[in-house]
Design a protein around this motif. Structure first.
Motif, PDB file in Angstrom:
ATOM      1  N   GLY A  34       0.783  -1.228   0.000  1.00 22.11           N
ATOM      2  CA  GLY A  34       0.000   0.000   0.000  1.00 22.11           C
ATOM      3  C   GLY A  34       0.814   1.276   0.000  1.00 22.11           C
ATOM      4  N   LEU A  35       2.110   1.184   0.205  1.00 22.74           N
ATOM      5  CA  LEU A  35       2.973   2.362   0.126  1.00 22.74           C
ATOM      6  C   LEU A  35       3.355   2.598  -1.331  1.00 22.74           C
ATOM      7  N   ARG A  36       3.242   3.827  -1.762  1.00 23.43           N
ATOM      8  CA  ARG A  36       3.480   4.144  -3.170  1.00 23.43           C
ATOM      9  C   ARG A  36       4.947   4.433  -3.423  1.00 23.43           C
ATOM     10  N   MET A  37       5.572   3.548  -4.190  1.00 21.42           N
ATOM     11  CA  MET A  37       6.960   3.740  -4.592  1.00 21.42           C
ATOM     12  C   MET A  37       7.024   4.073  -6.072  1.00 21.42           C
ATOM     13  N   ALA A  38       7.970   4.933  -6.420  1.00 19.08           N
ATOM     14  CA  ALA A  38       8.300   5.177  -7.823  1.00 19.08           C
ATOM     15  C   ALA A  38       9.668   4.562  -8.054  1.00 19.08           C
ATOM     16  N   VAL A  39       9.722   3.558  -8.913  1.00 21.03           N
ATOM     17  CA  VAL A  39      10.968   2.852  -9.197  1.00 21.03           C
ATOM     18  C   VAL A  39      11.430   3.242 -10.596  1.00 21.03           C
ATOM     19  N   LEU A  40      12.613   3.830 -10.687  1.00 21.78           N
ATOM     20  CA  LEU A  40      13.152   4.299 -11.964  1.00 21.78           C
ATOM     21  C   LEU A  40      14.213   3.319 -12.435  1.00 21.78           C
ATOM     22  N   VAL A  41      14.015   2.784 -13.640  1.00 24.38           N
ATOM     23  CA  VAL A  41      14.897   1.747 -14.173  1.00 24.38           C
ATOM     24  C   VAL A  41      15.308   2.100 -15.595  1.00 24.38           C
ATOM     25  N   ASN A  42      16.342   1.435 -16.060  1.00 27.15           N
ATOM     26  CA  ASN A  42      16.800   1.657 -17.432  1.00 27.15           C
ATOM     27  C   ASN A  42      15.961   0.896 -18.445  1.00 27.15           C
ATOM     28  N   ASP A  43      15.417  -0.267 -18.033  1.00 25.16           N
ATOM     29  CA  ASP A  43      14.767  -1.139 -19.008  1.00 25.16           C
ATOM     30  C   ASP A  43      13.672  -1.949 -18.315  1.00 25.16           C
ATOM     31  N   PHE A  44      12.426  -1.796 -18.764  1.00 24.89           N
ATOM     32  CA  PHE A  44      11.334  -2.587 -18.217  1.00 24.89           C
ATOM     33  C   PHE A  44      11.558  -4.080 -18.435  1.00 24.89           C
ATOM     34  N   GLY A  45      12.096  -4.418 -19.592  1.00 24.23           N
ATOM     35  CA  GLY A  45      12.280  -5.829 -19.922  1.00 24.23           C
ATOM     36  C   GLY A  45      13.175  -6.542 -18.927  1.00 24.23           C
ATOM     37  N   ALA A  46      14.235  -5.856 -18.506  1.00 23.03           N
ATOM     38  CA  ALA A  46      15.150  -6.466 -17.541  1.00 23.03           C
ATOM     39  C   ALA A  46      14.485  -6.623 -16.181  1.00 23.03           C
ATOM     40  N   LEU A  47      13.576  -5.698 -15.847  1.00 19.52           N
ATOM     41  CA  LEU A  47      12.904  -5.779 -14.551  1.00 19.52           C
ATOM     42  C   LEU A  47      11.954  -6.966 -14.496  1.00 19.52           C
ATOM     43  N   ASN A  48      11.298  -7.262 -15.596  1.00 24.37           N
ATOM     44  CA  ASN A  48      10.474  -8.468 -15.713  1.00 24.37           C
ATOM     45  C   ASN A  48       9.447  -8.573 -14.585  1.00 24.37           C
ATOM     46  N   ILE A  49       8.620  -7.554 -14.455  1.00 22.91           N
ATOM     47  CA  ILE A  49       7.595  -7.543 -13.408  1.00 22.91           C
ATOM     48  C   ILE A  49       6.503  -8.552 -13.749  1.00 22.91           C
ATOM     49  N   ASP A  50       6.025  -9.252 -12.735  1.00 18.64           N
ATOM     50  CA  ASP A  50       4.957 -10.219 -12.946  1.00 18.64           C
ATOM     51  C   ASP A  50       3.731  -9.542 -13.555  1.00 18.64           C
ATOM     52  N   ALA A  51       3.123 -10.208 -14.532  1.00 15.69           N
ATOM     53  CA  ALA A  51       2.001  -9.629 -15.270  1.00 15.69           C
ATOM     54  C   ALA A  51       0.836  -9.278 -14.352  1.00 15.69           C
ATOM     55  N   ASP A  52       0.613 -10.066 -13.294  1.00 17.49           N
ATOM     56  CA  ASP A  52      -0.531  -9.798 -12.431  1.00 17.49           C
ATOM     57  C   ASP A  52      -0.335  -8.560 -11.561  1.00 17.49           C
ATOM     58  N   LEU A  53       0.870  -7.966 -11.579  1.00 19.74           N
ATOM     59  CA  LEU A  53       1.128  -6.762 -10.801  1.00 19.74           C
ATOM     60  C   LEU A  53       0.971  -5.496 -11.651  1.00 19.74           C
ATOM     61  N   ILE A  54       0.905  -5.647 -12.971  1.00 23.39           N
ATOM     62  CA  ILE A  54       0.838  -4.504 -13.876  1.00 23.39           C
ATOM     63  C   ILE A  54      -0.619  -4.126 -14.135  1.00 23.39           C
ATOM     64  N   ALA A  55      -0.978  -2.879 -13.794  1.00 20.63           N
ATOM     65  CA  ALA A  55      -2.348  -2.409 -14.002  1.00 20.63           C
ATOM     66  C   ALA A  55      -2.513  -1.770 -15.377  1.00 20.63           C
ATOM     67  N   ALA A  56      -1.493  -0.990 -15.798  1.00 20.39           N
ATOM     68  CA  ALA A  56      -1.603  -0.287 -17.079  1.00 20.39           C
ATOM     69  C   ALA A  56      -0.209   0.132 -17.534  1.00 20.39           C
ATOM     70  N   THR A  57      -0.092   0.370 -18.844  1.00 23.50           N
ATOM     71  CA  THR A  57       1.154   0.844 -19.429  1.00 23.50           C
ATOM     72  C   THR A  57       0.898   2.167 -20.130  1.00 23.50           C
ATOM     73  N   HIS A  58       1.702   3.175 -19.809  1.00 22.61           N
ATOM     74  CA  HIS A  58       1.557   4.487 -20.432  1.00 22.61           C
ATOM     75  C   HIS A  58       2.927   4.940 -20.925  1.00 22.61           C
ATOM     76  N   GLY A  59       3.262   4.592 -22.156  1.00 26.47           N
ATOM     77  CA  GLY A  59       4.548   4.997 -22.714  1.00 26.47           C
ATOM     78  C   GLY A  59       5.705   4.436 -21.906  1.00 26.47           C
ATOM     79  N   ASP A  60       6.437   5.342 -21.238  1.00 25.18           N
ATOM     80  CA  ASP A  60       7.600   4.931 -20.459  1.00 25.18           C
ATOM     81  C   ASP A  60       7.261   4.664 -18.998  1.00 25.18           C
ATOM     82  N   THR A  61       5.973   4.465 -18.687  1.00 26.16           N
ATOM     83  CA  THR A  61       5.560   4.267 -17.298  1.00 26.16           C
ATOM     84  C   THR A  61       4.664   3.043 -17.175  1.00 26.16           C
ATOM     85  N   LEU A  62       4.938   2.238 -16.165  1.00 29.26           N
ATOM     86  CA  LEU A  62       4.076   1.123 -15.810  1.00 29.26           C
ATOM     87  C   LEU A  62       3.370   1.469 -14.502  1.00 29.26           C
ATOM     88  N   ALA A  63       2.057   1.421 -14.489  1.00 28.13           N
ATOM     89  CA  ALA A  63       1.289   1.584 -13.258  1.00 28.13           C
ATOM     90  C   ALA A  63       1.005   0.199 -12.701  1.00 28.13           C
TER      91      ALA A  63
END
Length: 323
Positions: free
Chosen positions: A32-61
């Motif tokens: 529930g704490l809101r973090m902003a994580v800044l990375v070089n490459d989304f692909g390398a981060l490989n976030i689980d699909a069930d955690l991704i709500a939306a994609t807006h250009g260079d931002t994943l919510a």
């Protein structure tokens, strides 16, 4: 009084040290704490699909209120987007690339008055760093990363035998003498230990096993389980009634007792010019500490929480100072 600033943590380390695994773990543990994580490459981060709500250009919510921003060529622009977000964040975490100097990134963040540098965390591959450090093409990069660290995480300890771990530990001590360090498996480091997220109660609770979930983006496929956070880390807390002098607090942080990895608190510092109680926010992570005036906490109560390795947390020294 200064406005409350966003705590900033920079995560560095050489290629393959476990930075991506650490970020995934922290995103899972946000609760529930809101973090902003800044990375070089989304692909390398490989976030689980069930955690991704939306994609807006260079931002994943993400579904838990966190966001991931792809830095691209302009870290400053990404930081401005985070700072100016319509919905405020609780913390900012920047992942440095595997060959970059995390201190240079920290300096960019420090230039923004809305941010407060909490720690530079550098991950080291305990199974490989001793050999890597003997490579003349890598040695300088590894050393520069390490010398900027407030805390060193000797990661992948489960993949190294005792002699290899000892060699890695000796190299870290020789390269950055006195820098606090701990061993970890699969980047199993509690979010509260490093991130500077708000709330003493949250910091203490996040060290329990119940407050931890295990990330899924492991860089090595093996069956070892991450260590029990409750067995590895110990917390100490107090609600001091006394008022503290700013200089005394800064002196304490400057000569912090050995074994202290993380400290955060809100303390009274006497009376302000209008007769109301004056307050300060206290922060310490690894080697980096700060004391700054702030608004009173919502509940109006002083509180301080400390975290260290179990058996090494200087509880008596903390109790003597904070009462």
């Amino acid at each position: 009084m200064k406005n409350i600033r966003l705590p900033l943590t920079v995560v560095g380390g050489f290629l393959g040290a476990g930075k991506t695994t650490l970020l995934n773990r922290w995103l899972r543990e946000a609760h529930g704490l809101r973090m902003a994580v800044l990375v070089n490459d989304f692909g390398a981060l490989n976030i689980d699909a069930d955690l991704i709500a939306a994609t807006h250009g260079d931002t994943l919510a993400l579904t838990n209120g966190c966001v991931c921003c792809q830095i691209g060529d302009d870290l400053g622009r990404a930081l401005v987007q985070v700072i100016e977000s319509a919905t405020p964040f609780d913390a900012v975490v920047i992942e440095a690339s595997g060959v970059s100097d995390p201190w240079r990134i920290a300096q960019i963040g420090m230039a923004a008055p809305e941010l407060s540098l909490e720690a530079v965390v550098v991950l080291v591959d305990a199974a490989a760093v001793a050999q890597q450090s003997r490579d003349p093409l890598l040695a300088d990069t590894l050393a520069r990363q390490l010398r900027s660290a407030d805390l060193v995480v000797l990661n992948k300890a489960d993949l190294a035998d005792a002699a290899t771990r000892a060699a890695a530990d000796a190299w870290v001590e020789a390269t950055a003498p006195g820098t606090p360090r701990l061993e970890a498996t699969q980047s199993a480091v509690p979010l509260a230990l490093l991130s500077g997220l708000p709330g003493p109660a949250a910091a203490a609770g996040a060290c329990s096993v119940a407050g931890c979930t295990h990330g899924h983006a492991h860089e090595h496929a093996h069956d070892h389980h991450p260590p029990d956070h409750g067995a590895l880390f110990q917390t100490w807390s107090a609600q001091p009634a006394a008022a503290f002098g700013i200089d005394a607090l800064r002196d304490f942080l400057r000569e912090a007792p050995p074994g202290l990895l993380r400290l955060k608190g809100w303390l009274r510092t006497g009376e302000a010019e209008d007769g109301e109680a004056a307050w300060c926010e206290l922060q310490y992570a690894g080697r980096h500490g700060s004391v700054r005036r702030t608004a009173p906490p919502r509940d109006g109560r002083a509180a301080v929480v400390a975290i260290g390795l179990r058996g090494q947390l200087p509880a008596q020294a903390l109790a003597r100072f904070f009462g």
